[in-house]
Motif scaffolding. Structure first.
Motif, PDB file in Angstrom:
ATOM      1  N   UNK A 190       0.807  -1.208   0.000  1.00  0.00           N
ATOM      2  CA  UNK A 190       0.000   0.000   0.000  1.00  0.00           C
ATOM      3  C   UNK A 190       0.845   1.264   0.000  1.00  0.00           C
ATOM      4  N   UNK A 191       1.852   1.320   0.871  1.00  0.00           N
ATOM      5  CA  UNK A 191       2.608   2.557   1.059  1.00  0.00           C
ATOM      6  C   UNK A 191       3.969   2.198   1.652  1.00  0.00           C
ATOM      7  N   UNK A 192       5.046   2.508   0.945  1.00  0.00           N
ATOM      8  CA  UNK A 192       6.384   2.140   1.426  1.00  0.00           C
ATOM      9  C   UNK A 192       6.945   3.120   2.458  1.00  0.00           C
ATOM     10  N   UNK A 193       6.182   4.145   2.810  1.00  0.00           N
ATOM     11  CA  UNK A 193       6.641   5.104   3.807  1.00  0.00           C
ATOM     12  C   UNK A 193       6.981   4.400   5.121  1.00  0.00           C
ATOM     13  N   UNK A 194       8.179   4.630   5.620  1.00  0.00           N
ATOM     14  CA  UNK A 194       8.564   4.085   6.913  1.00  0.00           C
ATOM     15  C   UNK A 194       9.130   2.683   6.882  1.00  0.00           C
ATOM     16  N   UNK A 195       9.293   2.071   5.707  1.00  0.00           N
ATOM     17  CA  UNK A 195       9.786   0.692   5.651  1.00  0.00           C
ATOM     18  C   UNK A 195      11.175   0.569   6.272  1.00  0.00           C
ATOM     19  N   UNK A 196      12.084   1.450   5.884  1.00  0.00           N
ATOM     20  CA  UNK A 196      13.431   1.404   6.452  1.00  0.00           C
ATOM     21  C   UNK A 196      13.446   1.755   7.922  1.00  0.00           C
ATOM     22  N   UNK A 197      12.607   2.696   8.313  1.00  0.00           N
ATOM     23  CA  UNK A 197      12.524   3.098   9.719  1.00  0.00           C
ATOM     24  C   UNK A 197      12.091   1.927  10.595  1.00  0.00           C
ATOM     25  N   UNK A 198      11.102   1.191  10.114  1.00  0.00           N
ATOM     26  CA  UNK A 198      10.587   0.074  10.905  1.00  0.00           C
ATOM     27  C   UNK A 198      11.509  -1.132  10.847  1.00  0.00           C
ATOM     28  N   UNK A 199      12.257  -1.286   9.739  1.00  0.00           N
ATOM     29  CA  UNK A 199      13.264  -2.353   9.738  1.00  0.00           C
ATOM     30  C   UNK A 199      14.281  -2.084  10.841  1.00  0.00           C
ATOM     31  N   UNK A 200      14.730  -0.832  10.924  1.00  0.00           N
ATOM     32  CA  UNK A 200      15.678  -0.462  11.977  1.00  0.00           C
ATOM     33  C   UNK A 200      15.071  -0.693  13.358  1.00  0.00           C
ATOM     34  N   UNK A 201      13.779  -0.388  13.508  1.00  0.00           N
ATOM     35  CA  UNK A 201      13.106  -0.598  14.791  1.00  0.00           C
ATOM     36  C   UNK A 201      13.158  -2.067  15.197  1.00  0.00           C
ATOM     37  N   UNK A 202      12.777  -2.939  14.271  1.00  0.00           N
ATOM     38  CA  UNK A 202      12.763  -4.361  14.586  1.00  0.00           C
ATOM     39  C   UNK A 202      14.149  -4.900  14.880  1.00  0.00           C
ATOM     40  N   UNK A 203      15.116  -4.469  14.069  1.00  0.00           N
ATOM     41  CA  UNK A 203      16.481  -4.957  14.266  1.00  0.00           C
ATOM     42  C   UNK A 203      17.045  -4.483  15.603  1.00  0.00           C
ATOM     43  N   UNK A 204      16.888  -3.197  15.901  1.00  0.00           N
ATOM     44  CA  UNK A 204      17.425  -2.667  17.157  1.00  0.00           C
ATOM     45  C   UNK A 204      16.714  -3.264  18.367  1.00  0.00           C
ATOM     46  N   UNK A 205      15.415  -3.501  18.235  1.00  0.00           N
ATOM     47  CA  UNK A 205      14.695  -4.161  19.320  1.00  0.00           C
ATOM     48  C   UNK A 205      15.319  -5.532  19.586  1.00  0.00           C
ATOM     49  N   UNK A 206      15.487  -6.323  18.541  1.00  0.00           N
ATOM     50  CA  UNK A 206      16.060  -7.653  18.709  1.00  0.00           C
ATOM     51  C   UNK A 206      17.466  -7.602  19.281  1.00  0.00           C
ATOM     52  N   UNK A 207      18.278  -6.692  18.756  1.00  0.00           N
ATOM     53  CA  UNK A 207      19.666  -6.577  19.195  1.00  0.00           C
ATOM     54  C   UNK A 207      19.750  -6.215  20.676  1.00  0.00           C
ATOM     55  N   UNK A 208      18.933  -5.252  21.101  1.00  0.00           N
ATOM     56  CA  UNK A 208      18.994  -4.811  22.497  1.00  0.00           C
ATOM     57  C   UNK A 208      18.341  -5.805  23.456  1.00  0.00           C
ATOM     58  N   UNK A 209      17.624  -6.786  22.907  1.00  0.00           N
ATOM     59  CA  UNK A 209      17.070  -7.855  23.744  1.00  0.00           C
ATOM     60  C   UNK A 209      18.001  -9.058  23.793  1.00  0.00           C
ATOM     61  N   UNK A 210      19.188  -8.922  23.178  1.00  0.00           N
ATOM     62  CA  UNK A 210      20.167  -9.996  23.222  1.00  0.00           C
ATOM     63  C   UNK A 210      19.975 -11.087  22.185  1.00  0.00           C
ATOM     64  N   UNK A 211      19.199 -10.824  21.149  1.00  0.00           N
ATOM     65  CA  UNK A 211      18.962 -11.824  20.110  1.00  0.00           C
ATOM     66  C   UNK A 211      20.133 -11.892  19.135  1.00  0.00           C
ATOM     67  N   UNK A 212      20.184 -12.961  18.365  1.00  0.00           N
ATOM     68  CA  UNK A 212      21.211 -13.107  17.336  1.00  0.00           C
ATOM     69  C   UNK A 212      20.936 -12.150  16.182  1.00  0.00           C
ATOM     70  N   UNK A 213      21.922 -11.972  15.307  1.00  0.00           N
ATOM     71  CA  UNK A 213      21.738 -11.112  14.142  1.00  0.00           C
ATOM     72  C   UNK A 213      20.609 -11.631  13.249  1.00  0.00           C
ATOM     73  N   UNK A 214      20.521 -12.932  13.113  1.00  0.00           N
ATOM     74  CA  UNK A 214      19.449 -13.514  12.293  1.00  0.00           C
ATOM     75  C   UNK A 214      18.083 -13.239  12.901  1.00  0.00           C
ATOM     76  N   UNK A 215      17.966 -13.445  14.195  1.00  0.00           N
ATOM     77  CA  UNK A 215      16.686 -13.198  14.874  1.00  0.00           C
ATOM     78  C   UNK A 215      16.304 -11.722  14.787  1.00  0.00           C
ATOM     79  N   UNK A 216      17.262 -10.847  15.026  1.00  0.00           N
ATOM     80  CA  UNK A 216      16.986  -9.406  14.958  1.00  0.00           C
ATOM     81  C   UNK A 216      16.602  -8.998  13.545  1.00  0.00           C
ATOM     82  N   UNK A 217      17.291  -9.573  12.548  1.00  0.00           N
ATOM     83  CA  UNK A 217      16.981  -9.262  11.157  1.00  0.00           C
ATOM     84  C   UNK A 217      15.578  -9.698  10.767  1.00  0.00           C
TER      85      UNK A 217
END
Length: 346
Positions: A286-313
């Motif tokens: 529908x709308x690609x606005x924010x796709x990169x922003x939310x990818x960063x959100x998910x990755x940083x959330x996973x990383x700061x919770x101690x997840x692996x790079x694959x899990x965070x990705x």
């Protein structure tokens, strides 16, 4: 390392997004660059606002979208950015607080002597910035950004105690234009590293890369631990058409790089490994606005919770898939609850 109150603290342009449908003819008629971000002045912002049809208004800004996504996942984010004490500023502040983001930057004062007055605020000083996002039928978003009060962010607005109390401080490339904002970036980097925390940077847009290439490279080499970019931004940064070459150069400059490639997924690279993450399918783009922003959100959330790079990705891919399935740069439902039900990420 001591525990922290916040997972991520983000610094960026505090803007209110105005999102409306548009067709190709409208873009051509008004000389709007499709799919990119163009800085505009107050007069053009007013003209485009009057010309567009019905619109959705919601607090936005790239880094603010990222911390809103982190909060939606159940994380603990904070934010620093400049708004005016006006109607749009109140919308911005209310939206972040309602989404669970700590935000206590003081509103912009009356006009500083080195900032030119603008027509949109007759009372003096620049009003809260806004981004007019025009979405064409192919879901591409064309952003027309009036920065307003956002450009008044400077070193005096950096809150050292918040940075010291955050695992990662995340800097938005869009803000790296005014001299005072650059000083704020370097101050934030010093505070983070002196406290043993990590510093992340998102390149934001090819427009930003072309304006600040040499300074970005120096910042990445000397101060950035985690780099976020899409493939076009990363290749523009290193002036190459070979994505593999660009990833290799990023690997040599910082500890961790995350490069998104739209439907091709993402590449996560460290000195020791390279991880490729597939994009998740979306029933309707529908709308690609924010796709990169939310990818960063998910990755940083996973990383700061101690997840692996694959899990965070994978969580990054999940968050990006959710946001492109509807209008607007922020989740419409709690990502934490949606994530529990998604077997592709578990």
């Amino acid at each position: 390392m001591s525990p922290t109150t916040y997972d991520v603290c983000a610094i960026g342009n505090a803007l209110v997004d105005v999102i409306a449908d548009a067709n190709e003819d409208f873009l051509r008629e008004h000389k709007i660059a499709k799919g990119g971000m163009t800085l505009i002045d107050a007069e053009r912002a007013g003209m485009l606002y009057d010309m567009i049809g019905p619109a959705v208004q919601i607090s936005g800004g790239s880094a603010a979208n990222t911390v809103a996504g982190i909060a939606s996942l159940g994380g603990r984010p904070a934010y620093m950015g400049k708004v005016k004490a006006d109607q749009l500023g109140a919308i911005f502040r209310h939206d972040l607080h309602a989404q669970g983001v700590y935000f206590a930057t003081s509103p912009a004062p009356e006009r500083r002597r080195d900032i030119q007055p603008v027509a949109l605020d007759r009372r003096g000083g620049a009003p809260t910035g806004r981004c007019l996002i025009l979405v064409t039928p192919d879901a591409q978003r064309s952003m027309n950004t009036y920065l307003g009060a956002a450009i008044e962010f400077g070193p005096e607005d950096v809150q050292p105690d918040i940075i010291k109390d955050s695992q990662v401080t995340y800097l938005e490339g869009y803000l790296f234009d005014p001299p005072e904002a650059k000083k704020a970036f370097h101050l934030a980097a010093k505070v983070a590293h002196d406290a043993g925390r990590q510093l992340a940077l998102t390149l934001s847009d090819v427009f930003c890369v072309n304006r600040h290439r040499s300074e970005f490279i120096e910042l990445i080499k000397n101060e950035v631990d985690i780099l976020f970019a899409n493939q076009n931004e990363l290749m523009a940064l290193y002036e190459t058409r070979d994505l593999g070459d660009a990833v290799a150069k990023a690997r040599s400059h910082c500890k961790l790089s995350v490069t998104t490639r739209s439907e091709k997924g993402a590449i996560i690279a460290t000195a020791a490994e390279t991880v490729e993450i597939s994009a998740l399918p979306v029933a309707k783009l529908v709308d690609t606005t924010g796709a990169g922003d939310l990818y960063a959100a998910g990755f940083l959330y996973g990383l700061t919770q101690g997840m692996s790079l694959t899990e965070a990705g994978k969580i990054g891919a999940f968050a990006a898939a959710e946001v492109i399935s509807h209008y607007g740069p922020r989740p419409q439902k709690k990502l934490k609850e949606l994530l529990k039900k998604n077997s592709a990420v578990a």
